[in-house]
Design a protein around this motif. Structure first.
Motif, PDB file in Angstrom:
ATOM      1  N   GLY A  35       7.610  37.002  27.667  1.00 34.92           N
ATOM      2  CA  GLY A  35       8.540  36.505  28.420  1.00 34.92           C
ATOM      3  C   GLY A  35       9.972  36.194  27.659  1.00 34.92           C
ATOM      4  N   VAL A  36       9.666  35.880  26.504  1.00 34.92           N
ATOM      5  CA  VAL A  36      11.034  35.765  25.861  1.00 34.92           C
ATOM      6  C   VAL A  36      11.631  36.973  25.379  1.00 34.92           C
ATOM      7  CG1 VAL A  36      11.760  35.000  23.177  1.00 34.92           C
ATOM      8  CG2 VAL A  36      10.497  33.446  24.638  1.00 34.92           C
ATOM      9  N   VAL A  37      10.812  38.121  25.004  1.00 36.39           N
ATOM     10  CA  VAL A  37      11.341  39.526  24.995  1.00 36.39           C
ATOM     11  C   VAL A  37      12.158  39.970  25.941  1.00 36.39           C
ATOM     12  CG1 VAL A  37      10.686  41.832  24.505  1.00 36.39           C
ATOM     13  CG2 VAL A  37       9.570  40.168  23.031  1.00 36.39           C
ATOM     14  N   ALA A  38      11.458  39.707  27.335  1.00 34.47           N
ATOM     15  CA  ALA A  38      12.128  40.259  28.521  1.00 34.47           C
ATOM     16  C   ALA A  38      13.381  39.507  28.846  1.00 34.47           C
ATOM     17  CB  ALA A  38      11.272  39.950  29.558  1.00 34.47           C
ATOM     18  N   LEU A  39      13.721  38.358  28.415  1.00 32.30           N
ATOM     19  CA  LEU A  39      14.759  37.522  28.559  1.00 32.30           C
ATOM     20  C   LEU A  39      16.036  38.304  27.596  1.00 32.30           C
ATOM     21  CD1 LEU A  39      14.007  33.892  28.358  1.00 32.30           C
ATOM     22  CD2 LEU A  39      14.764  34.926  30.175  1.00 32.30           C
ATOM     23  N   HIS A  40      15.587  38.716  26.455  1.00 32.41           N
ATOM     24  CA  HIS A  40      16.613  39.364  25.513  1.00 32.41           C
ATOM     25  C   HIS A  40      16.795  40.832  25.609  1.00 32.41           C
ATOM     26  CE1 HIS A  40      17.073  35.742  23.284  1.00 32.41           C
ATOM     27  NE2 HIS A  40      16.115  35.450  23.651  1.00 32.41           N
ATOM     28  N   ASP A  41      15.710  41.245  26.675  1.00 30.83           N
ATOM     29  CA  ASP A  41      15.689  42.942  26.994  1.00 30.83           C
ATOM     30  C   ASP A  41      16.522  43.189  28.171  1.00 30.83           C
ATOM     31  OD1 ASP A  41      15.390  45.778  26.630  1.00 30.83           O
ATOM     32  OD2 ASP A  41      13.564  45.388  27.265  1.00 30.83           O
ATOM     33  N   ARG A  42      17.830  42.647  28.510  1.00 29.78           N
ATOM     34  CA  ARG A  42      18.236  42.873  29.747  1.00 29.78           C
ATOM     35  C   ARG A  42      18.386  44.435  30.265  1.00 29.78           C
ATOM     36  NH1 ARG A  42      19.227  37.994  31.058  1.00 29.78           N
ATOM     37  NH2 ARG A  42      20.054  36.525  29.389  1.00 29.78           N
ATOM     38  N   ALA A  43      18.192  45.398  29.429  1.00 28.68           N
ATOM     39  CA  ALA A  43      18.503  46.773  29.797  1.00 28.68           C
ATOM     40  C   ALA A  43      17.124  47.452  29.978  1.00 28.68           C
ATOM     41  CB  ALA A  43      19.314  47.617  28.744  1.00 28.68           C
ATOM     42  N   GLY A  44      16.063  46.836  29.512  1.00 27.16           N
ATOM     43  CA  GLY A  44      14.853  47.148  29.521  1.00 27.16           C
ATOM     44  C   GLY A  44      14.092  48.360  28.539  1.00 27.16           C
ATOM     45  N   GLU A  45      15.139  48.561  27.494  1.00 27.95           N
ATOM     46  CA  GLU A  45      14.814  49.599  26.304  1.00 27.95           C
ATOM     47  C   GLU A  45      13.608  49.040  25.527  1.00 27.95           C
ATOM     48  OE1 GLU A  45      18.210  48.652  26.309  1.00 27.95           O
ATOM     49  OE2 GLU A  45      19.200  50.461  27.208  1.00 27.95           O
ATOM     50  N   THR A  46      13.478  47.955  25.517  1.00 27.70           N
ATOM     51  CA  THR A  46      12.319  47.279  24.669  1.00 27.70           C
ATOM     52  C   THR A  46      11.204  47.122  25.207  1.00 27.70           C
ATOM     53  OG1 THR A  46      14.101  46.006  23.351  1.00 27.70           O
ATOM     54  CG2 THR A  46      11.521  45.551  23.139  1.00 27.70           C
ATOM     55  N   ALA A  47      11.128  47.072  26.614  1.00 29.00           N
ATOM     56  CA  ALA A  47       9.868  47.008  27.537  1.00 29.00           C
ATOM     57  C   ALA A  47       9.264  48.360  27.316  1.00 29.00           C
ATOM     58  CB  ALA A  47      10.235  46.721  28.891  1.00 29.00           C
ATOM     59  N   ILE A  48       9.962  49.479  27.253  1.00 29.30           N
ATOM     60  CA  ILE A  48       9.399  50.751  27.237  1.00 29.30           C
ATOM     61  C   ILE A  48       8.776  50.971  25.836  1.00 29.30           C
ATOM     62  CG2 ILE A  48       9.916  53.298  26.898  1.00 29.30           C
ATOM     63  CD1 ILE A  48      12.418  52.488  28.995  1.00 29.30           C
ATOM     64  N   LEU A  49       9.320  50.471  24.812  1.00 25.94           N
ATOM     65  CA  LEU A  49       8.529  50.564  23.460  1.00 25.94           C
ATOM     66  C   LEU A  49       7.520  49.479  23.225  1.00 25.94           C
ATOM     67  CD1 LEU A  49      11.964  51.558  21.504  1.00 25.94           C
ATOM     68  CD2 LEU A  49      10.189  53.203  22.369  1.00 25.94           C
ATOM     69  N   SER A  50       7.492  48.451  23.957  1.00 29.21           N
ATOM     70  CA  SER A  50       6.612  47.335  23.405  1.00 29.21           C
ATOM     71  C   SER A  50       5.133  47.729  23.358  1.00 29.21           C
ATOM     72  CB  SER A  50       7.078  46.250  24.347  1.00 29.21           C
ATOM     73  OG  SER A  50       6.472  46.343  25.713  1.00 29.21           O
ATOM     74  N   LEU A  51       5.014  48.531  24.340  1.00 25.81           N
ATOM     75  CA  LEU A  51       3.187  48.759  24.270  1.00 25.81           C
ATOM     76  C   LEU A  51       3.136  49.562  22.944  1.00 25.81           C
ATOM     77  CD1 LEU A  51       0.493  48.781  25.324  1.00 25.81           C
ATOM     78  CD2 LEU A  51       1.262  50.987  26.548  1.00 25.81           C
ATOM     79  N   ALA A  52       3.895  50.301  22.275  1.00 25.12           N
ATOM     80  CA  ALA A  52       3.606  50.929  21.327  1.00 25.12           C
ATOM     81  C   ALA A  52       3.621  49.857  20.076  1.00 25.12           C
ATOM     82  CB  ALA A  52       4.667  52.294  20.913  1.00 25.12           C
TER      83      ALA A  52
END
Length: 181
Positions: free
Chosen positions: A140-157
């Protein structure tokens, strides 16, 4: 399919042979703090989890008893994730993360001298509960700082890297320490 297409279109990826882009693709930032959180959220617990079998042996347990305790602890992990749903937005993320990390650390205290199946089961259950309780709040903290969604794509890796690297580096630390005795 529509959501995959819109995700790809927003990222500038090819869909049906053409390129759709509402913005230029973001540069990959390998030093991103969000990816570091995604990696470390699994690295540290996996470093311990990978060694629960020898820890269980120190508790005087057979391999079967260790496996049974680890299997049962998965239900505690489900309860940890369920607790997140029950808490929702009622508490601050930082409070929940602190509680989860604290429980993780406290769960390991009995590894310094405790024995028996019940003690080992308690260690694994509290540890698994805490890991699965903390993780959604960290993301949830990551999502707050990832406004564009780029990190979400790489977070599983990043998470899978943490799961793989944790036990590997744990083994390296143990081997380095074993050579000093």
């Amino acid at each position: 399919i529509g959501s995959v297409s819109s995700l790809a279109a927003n990222s500038g990826a090819k869909v049906d042979g053409s390129v759709h882009s509402s913005r230029p693709p973001a540069a990959f930032d390998p030093g991103s703090s969000e990816l570091a959180v995604a990696t470390s959220s699994n690295f540290a617990p996996a470093m311990i989890w990978g060694f629960f079998e020898p820890i269980g042996r120190q508790f005087g347990l057979s391999a079967t008893a260790v496996a049974t305790a680890l299997g049962l602890s998965a239900f505690a992990g489900i309860a940890g994730a369920g607790a997140v749903l029950a808490i929702g937005e009622q508490l601050r993320r930082s409070t929940c993360i602190a509680v989860g990390v604290g429980l993780s650390i406290l769960s390991l205290v009995p590894t310094f001298g405790a024995t028996g199946y019940e003690a080992f089961l308690a260690v694994t259950c509290v540890f698994n509960f805490a890991w699965n309780f903390t993780f959604p709040f960290l993301m949830g903290v990551v999502a707050l700082h990832d406004r564009a969604g780029e990190t979400a794509i790489l977070s599983l890796a990043a998470q899978l890297f943490g799961l793989a690297a944790g036990p590997f580096f744990g083994a390296m630390l143990i081997n380095a320490g074993a050579g000093q005795h």
